[in-house]
Motif scaffolding. Structure first.
Motif, PDB file in Angstrom:
ATOM      1  N   GLU A 465     -56.541  -1.296   7.958  1.00  0.00           N
ATOM      2  CA  GLU A 465     -57.910  -1.248   8.469  1.00  0.00           C
ATOM      3  C   GLU A 465     -57.892  -1.536   9.968  1.00  0.00           C
ATOM      4  OE1 GLU A 465     -62.282  -3.247   7.590  1.00  0.00           O
ATOM      5  OE2 GLU A 465     -60.670  -3.376   6.107  1.00  0.00           O
ATOM      6  N   VAL A 466     -58.292  -0.540  10.757  1.00  0.00           N
ATOM      7  CA  VAL A 466     -58.284  -0.675  12.214  1.00  0.00           C
ATOM      8  C   VAL A 466     -59.573  -0.088  12.771  1.00  0.00           C
ATOM      9  CG1 VAL A 466     -55.773  -0.575  12.421  1.00  0.00           C
ATOM     10  CG2 VAL A 466     -57.089   1.542  12.475  1.00  0.00           C
ATOM     11  N   ALA A 467     -59.919  -0.531  13.965  1.00  0.00           N
ATOM     12  CA  ALA A 467     -61.046   0.060  14.685  1.00  0.00           C
ATOM     13  C   ALA A 467     -60.589   1.383  15.286  1.00  0.00           C
ATOM     14  CB  ALA A 467     -61.525  -0.890  15.777  1.00  0.00           C
ATOM     15  N   VAL A 468     -61.367   2.436  15.089  1.00  0.00           N
ATOM     16  CA  VAL A 468     -60.999   3.760  15.580  1.00  0.00           C
ATOM     17  C   VAL A 468     -61.612   3.963  16.963  1.00  0.00           C
ATOM     18  CG1 VAL A 468     -61.107   6.232  15.158  1.00  0.00           C
ATOM     19  CG2 VAL A 468     -60.904   4.645  13.224  1.00  0.00           C
ATOM     20  N   PRO A 469     -60.783   4.147  18.004  1.00  0.00           N
ATOM     21  CA  PRO A 469     -61.336   4.424  19.333  1.00  0.00           C
ATOM     22  C   PRO A 469     -61.988   5.809  19.369  1.00  0.00           C
ATOM     23  CG  PRO A 469     -59.006   3.793  19.422  1.00  0.00           C
ATOM     24  CD  PRO A 469     -59.326   4.108  18.002  1.00  0.00           C
ATOM     25  N   GLY A 470     -62.685   6.079  20.452  1.00  0.00           N
ATOM     26  CA  GLY A 470     -63.238   7.416  20.622  1.00  0.00           C
ATOM     27  C   GLY A 470     -62.134   8.446  20.817  1.00  0.00           C
ATOM     28  N   PHE A 471     -62.413   9.677  20.417  1.00  0.00           N
ATOM     29  CA  PHE A 471     -61.431  10.739  20.603  1.00  0.00           C
ATOM     30  C   PHE A 471     -62.140  12.012  21.029  1.00  0.00           C
ATOM     31  CE2 PHE A 471     -62.629  11.139  16.109  1.00  0.00           C
ATOM     32  CZ  PHE A 471     -62.827  12.505  15.967  1.00  0.00           C
ATOM     33  N   THR A 472     -61.335  12.958  21.500  1.00  0.00           N
ATOM     34  CA  THR A 472     -61.851  14.250  21.957  1.00  0.00           C
ATOM     35  C   THR A 472     -61.005  15.364  21.378  1.00  0.00           C
ATOM     36  OG1 THR A 472     -62.626  13.291  24.049  1.00  0.00           O
ATOM     37  CG2 THR A 472     -62.358  15.677  23.970  1.00  0.00           C
ATOM     38  N   LEU A 473     -61.670  16.393  20.869  1.00  0.00           N
ATOM     39  CA  LEU A 473     -60.987  17.630  20.500  1.00  0.00           C
ATOM     40  C   LEU A 473     -61.153  18.611  21.650  1.00  0.00           C
ATOM     41  CD1 LEU A 473     -61.803  18.531  16.787  1.00  0.00           C
ATOM     42  CD2 LEU A 473     -59.767  17.475  17.711  1.00  0.00           C
ATOM     43  N   ARG A 474     -60.042  19.176  22.112  1.00  0.00           N
ATOM     44  CA  ARG A 474     -60.103  20.108  23.240  1.00  0.00           C
ATOM     45  C   ARG A 474     -59.680  21.504  22.790  1.00  0.00           C
ATOM     46  NH1 ARG A 474     -61.346  17.507  27.743  1.00  0.00           N
ATOM     47  NH2 ARG A 474     -60.996  15.246  27.806  1.00  0.00           N
ATOM     48  N   GLY A 521     -50.198  29.881  32.869  1.00  0.00           N
ATOM     49  CA  GLY A 521     -49.218  30.743  32.236  1.00  0.00           C
ATOM     50  C   GLY A 521     -48.388  31.441  33.303  1.00  0.00           C
ATOM     51  N   GLY A 522     -49.053  31.836  34.396  1.00  0.00           N
ATOM     52  CA  GLY A 522     -48.390  32.430  35.548  1.00  0.00           C
ATOM     53  C   GLY A 522     -48.953  31.788  36.799  1.00  0.00           C
ATOM     54  N   GLU A 523     -49.591  32.603  37.645  1.00  0.00           N
ATOM     55  CA  GLU A 523     -50.277  32.046  38.811  1.00  0.00           C
ATOM     56  C   GLU A 523     -51.437  31.173  38.329  1.00  0.00           C
ATOM     57  OE1 GLU A 523     -49.533  32.336  42.074  1.00  0.00           O
ATOM     58  OE2 GLU A 523     -47.709  33.405  41.492  1.00  0.00           O
ATOM     59  N   PRO A 524     -51.718  30.060  39.021  1.00  0.00           N
ATOM     60  CA  PRO A 524     -52.821  29.191  38.589  1.00  0.00           C
ATOM     61  C   PRO A 524     -54.153  29.945  38.565  1.00  0.00           C
ATOM     62  CG  PRO A 524     -51.462  28.092  40.236  1.00  0.00           C
ATOM     63  CD  PRO A 524     -51.001  29.514  40.186  1.00  0.00           C
ATOM     64  N   ARG A 525     -54.870  29.786  37.464  1.00  0.00           N
ATOM     65  CA  ARG A 525     -56.180  30.426  37.320  1.00  0.00           C
ATOM     66  C   ARG A 525     -57.161  29.417  36.737  1.00  0.00           C
ATOM     67  NH1 ARG A 525     -54.949  35.631  33.729  1.00  0.00           N
ATOM     68  NH2 ARG A 525     -57.148  36.056  34.144  1.00  0.00           N
ATOM     69  N   ARG A 526     -58.364  29.436  37.256  1.00  0.00           N
ATOM     70  CA  ARG A 526     -59.397  28.572  36.704  1.00  0.00           C
ATOM     71  C   ARG A 526     -59.821  29.079  35.332  1.00  0.00           C
ATOM     72  NH1 ARG A 526     -63.645  27.060  41.591  1.00  0.00           N
ATOM     73  NH2 ARG A 526     -62.148  25.878  42.886  1.00  0.00           N
ATOM     74  N   SER A 527     -60.153  28.148  34.467  1.00  0.00           N
ATOM     75  CA  SER A 527     -60.604  28.515  33.131  1.00  0.00           C
ATOM     76  C   SER A 527     -61.577  27.444  32.647  1.00  0.00           C
ATOM     77  CB  SER A 527     -59.408  28.652  32.170  1.00  0.00           C
ATOM     78  OG  SER A 527     -58.689  27.439  32.097  1.00  0.00           O
ATOM     79  N   GLN A 528     -61.989  27.573  31.392  1.00  0.00           N
ATOM     80  CA  GLN A 528     -62.909  26.618  30.794  1.00  0.00           C
ATOM     81  C   GLN A 528     -62.300  26.033  29.521  1.00  0.00           C
ATOM     82  OE1 GLN A 528     -66.228  29.574  30.543  1.00  0.00           O
ATOM     83  NE2 GLN A 528     -67.441  28.023  31.604  1.00  0.00           N
ATOM     84  N   GLN A 529     -62.874  24.946  29.074  1.00  0.00           N
ATOM     85  CA  GLN A 529     -62.517  24.374  27.784  1.00  0.00           C
ATOM     86  C   GLN A 529     -63.791  23.875  27.110  1.00  0.00           C
ATOM     87  OE1 GLN A 529     -60.647  20.426  27.697  1.00  0.00           O
ATOM     88  NE2 GLN A 529     -60.701  20.423  29.954  1.00  0.00           N
ATOM     89  N   VAL A 530     -63.774  23.943  25.787  1.00  0.00           N
ATOM     90  CA  VAL A 530     -64.846  23.327  25.003  1.00  0.00           C
ATOM     91  C   VAL A 530     -64.304  21.999  24.497  1.00  0.00           C
ATOM     92  CG1 VAL A 530     -66.410  23.528  23.054  1.00  0.00           C
ATOM     93  CG2 VAL A 530     -65.746  25.577  24.343  1.00  0.00           C
ATOM     94  N   ALA A 531     -64.999  20.917  24.829  1.00  0.00           N
ATOM     95  CA  ALA A 531     -64.573  19.578  24.437  1.00  0.00           C
ATOM     96  C   ALA A 531     -65.575  18.997  23.454  1.00  0.00           C
ATOM     97  CB  ALA A 531     -64.446  18.675  25.664  1.00  0.00           C
ATOM     98  N   LEU A 532     -65.078  18.520  22.320  1.00  0.00           N
ATOM     99  CA  LEU A 532     -65.903  17.858  21.313  1.00  0.00           C
ATOM    100  C   LEU A 532     -65.605  16.366  21.399  1.00  0.00           C
ATOM    101  CD1 LEU A 532     -65.345  20.274  18.268  1.00  0.00           C
ATOM    102  CD2 LEU A 532     -66.863  20.553  20.244  1.00  0.00           C
ATOM    103  N   HIS A 533     -66.564  15.580  21.886  1.00  0.00           N
ATOM    104  CA  HIS A 533     -66.368  14.149  22.124  1.00  0.00           C
ATOM    105  C   HIS A 533     -66.965  13.352  20.968  1.00  0.00           C
ATOM    106  CE1 HIS A 533     -65.039  14.798  26.279  1.00  0.00           C
ATOM    107  NE2 HIS A 533     -66.025  15.682  26.394  1.00  0.00           N
ATOM    108  N   ALA A 534     -66.103  12.602  20.271  1.00  0.00           N
ATOM    109  CA  ALA A 534     -66.550  11.758  19.159  1.00  0.00           C
ATOM    110  C   ALA A 534     -66.622  10.307  19.634  1.00  0.00           C
ATOM    111  CB  ALA A 534     -65.597  11.875  17.976  1.00  0.00           C
TER     112      ALA A 534
END
Length: 561
Positions: A465-474, A521-534
């Motif tokens: 039994e432990v306290a669960v810290p916050g986590f993020t799915l990326r 993957g090659g030259e640096p390119r900007r992109s996006q991510q969807v983050a699910l913060h619990a």
């Protein structure tokens, strides 16, 4: 340890008979692989690029003449990858791809400068670096040296003989990664070029055990990197051709390893022909990968999994999911001459249970890529768990990142796979946060038979039994994908370049955000991510990726074994 190895190698060298250095190689060699003319043009302009990291060539203080590299790292102990590439001379391919006299002359000028300055760097003597240089010089002899001045040819052959002698005497190489295979290959090439039959016999004797050490029974390479899998397959092809050309019978283990390694590489490709970005992999042209597979005489469909290496492939209709379900490779804490790491985890990422997803020839979910030759901070940012499409607990990496590889790490990954009527389930768990937080990460994926929906559940399971810290799915998105937050803020709409749409949905009590990301993957390119913060206390999160126009599916129950 290093001193013992070097002393042993010196004793072997001392007992070897003197060799007569010929004016040129005893037989012709041909490098099999195409270079990059764009990189070659940059070399002519005074820039050297390796693994996505570029450094300028410049005249040294108080000197005149053409710009040249700083052959010696300014900060010993940091990442040596860029400098190892410079000393390894594979960049001759890029100059050869230009096919101009200017490119040939630049190659000779840089080689002469290396012989005068770079050859003094201890990194140049590392077996994997020396082995790569031997192969590069011999594979480009006609381009580089056949019409060069006698003095340069003589210097090249003398250094080549010195390198080959040292590499062969030092076998088996101490590195636990592909570098040992590169050293062995270079030793063979040098032995053939110098007509040293005893050297070649020594190399062939060590080949079977090196193949067993480098490749797992499923054909995957020990470094667990699709990019290294490709490079190691190239090594096998070159060794096969080298022995055949020399009239030497190859051990049967070589053909058997080729037969396993090539399908393993196919398994790690997306439908666009490129490789999944796990553990230091960068984008490679699909045509180049096709060429390697053709040279490897590989045919047939890719396997659904590499059980010993730890990768799984879920495919339904036009949808493909590739997931990392393996523990990191072995570590070693000592370093080779020149400061190069010896462990197979040298470029390992903290990306356990990350996945990538493509639809047809378009990539949807990716990992951020790699910059193995960059300075440590930037290199490690891309190795971090947060740079992968997986769960991040309390902003802590699932494996500890160190310059030479990994420290604290995922020790055990368990995986169950179920298939029924075209439906696919994958259930995997890792213990990377077990010691620190008392929690294991469990990820369950379900891919429908139509490929129209991918359903996931990520759970943090405690052995006490432990306290669960916050986590993020990326969920990192390919740069060609655009994302917009839905009005209820419980999901995001993802649009592929073709216009096809997918919807990512999750449950309540989760904050959904669209954040910046980067794709290397090659030259640096900007992109996006969807983050699910619990929030702290939450221990599970369900989500679903569904093609737009398809009804949202119910969460399926995992099938029994």
């Amino acid at each position: 340890m290093i001193g013992d190895v070097l002393r042993g190698a010196r004793r072997i060298i001392a007992n070897l008979k003197p060799i007569k250095v010929p004016d040129g190689p005893a037989r012709s060699f041909r490098d099999l692989w195409p270079g990059d003319a764009a990189r070659g043009a940059r070399l002519l302009r005074g820039e050297f690029e390796a693994y996505g990291t570029t450094r300028p060539l410049r005249p040294q203080d108080g000197e005149e003449g053409p710009a040249r590299p700083d052959w010696t790292p300014a900060q010993p102990g940091g990442s040596q990858t860029w400098y190892a590439a410079a000393h390894g001379f594979a960049w001759l391919r890029d100059l050869r791809a230009l096919g101009t006299d200017a490119a040939r002359l630049r190659g000779r000028a840089l080689t002469a400068d290396w012989l005068a300055h770079g050859a003094l760097d201890p990194l140049a003597d590392a077996p994997e670096v020396a082995g790569a240089r031997i192969s590069a010089w011999l594979g480009h002899w006609d381009f580089l040296a056949a019409t060069a001045e006698d003095g340069l040819r003589r210097q090249l052959m003398q250094r080549l003989a010195q390198d080959a002698r040292g590499v062969v005497a030092g076998l088996p190489a101490e590195a636990a990664h592909r570098g040992a295979l590169v050293a062995l290959k270079g030793g063979m090439a040098g032995a053939v070029a110098l007509e040293e039959e005893t050297w070649l016999a020594r190399c062939v004797r060590f080949l079977p055990q090196e193949l067993e050490r480098q490749f797992r029974p499923d054909g995957g390479h020990v470094e667990r990197s699709p990019g290294v899998q490709l490079a190691a397959l190239q090594d096998l092809i070159e060794i096969r051709n080298l022995l055949h050309g020399a009239g030497v019978e190859a051990p049967p283990q070589l053909a058997a390893t080729l037969d396993r390694a090539a399908p393993a590489l196919r398994m790690l490709r997306h439908a666009d022909g490129g490789l999944a970005l796990f553990n230091g992999t960068r984008d490679e042209q699909a045509a180049f990968i096709d060429l390697v597979l053709t040279q490897g005489q590989s045919r047939g469909r890719p396997p659904a999994q590499l059980p010993e290496t730890g990768f799984h492939r879920l495919a339904a209709s036009r949808t493909l999911v590739l997931m990392d379900c393996g523990a990191p490779p072995a570590a070693r804490r000592d370093a080779a001459p020149g400061g190069l790491p010896r462990g197979a985890d040298r470029n390992a990422h903290a990306g356990t249970l990350a996945f990538e997803m493509s639809v047809g020839r378009e990539r949807l979910i990716v990992n951020c890529g790699a910059a193995p030759a960059a300075e440590g901070e930037w290199r490690d940012a891309l190795r971090a768990t947060a740079a992968h499409s997986t769960l991040v607990l309390a902003d802590t990496n699932s494996s500890e990142l160190r310059p030479e590889g990994l420290g604290r790490r995922v020790e055990t990954v368990t995986t169950d796979r179920f298939e029924e009527d075209g439906k696919l389930w994958l259930d995997a768990t890792h213990d990377g946060w077990q010691r620190q937080f008392g929690l294991r990460h469990r990820r369950r994926l379900f891919l429908s038979e139509s490929g129209d929906s991918l359903i996931g559940e990520d759970v943090l399971e405690g052995t006490r039994e432990v306290a669960v810290p916050g986590f993020t799915l990326r969920f990192h998105l390919h740069p060609g994908v655009t994302a917009s937050l839905q009005q209820d803020e419980q999901g995001a709409l993802l649009r592929l370049p073709s216009g096809a749409g997918w919807r990512l949905r999750t449950g309540r009590d989760v904050r959904v955000a669209i954040e910046e990301s980067i794709y290397l993957g090659g030259e640096p390119r900007r992109s996006q991510q969807v983050a699910l913060h619990a929030e702290p206390g939450a221990a599970a999160l369900q989500w679903a990726l569904t093609r737009i126009g398809v009804p949202a599916p119910a969460t399926p129950e995992p099938q029994p074994e």
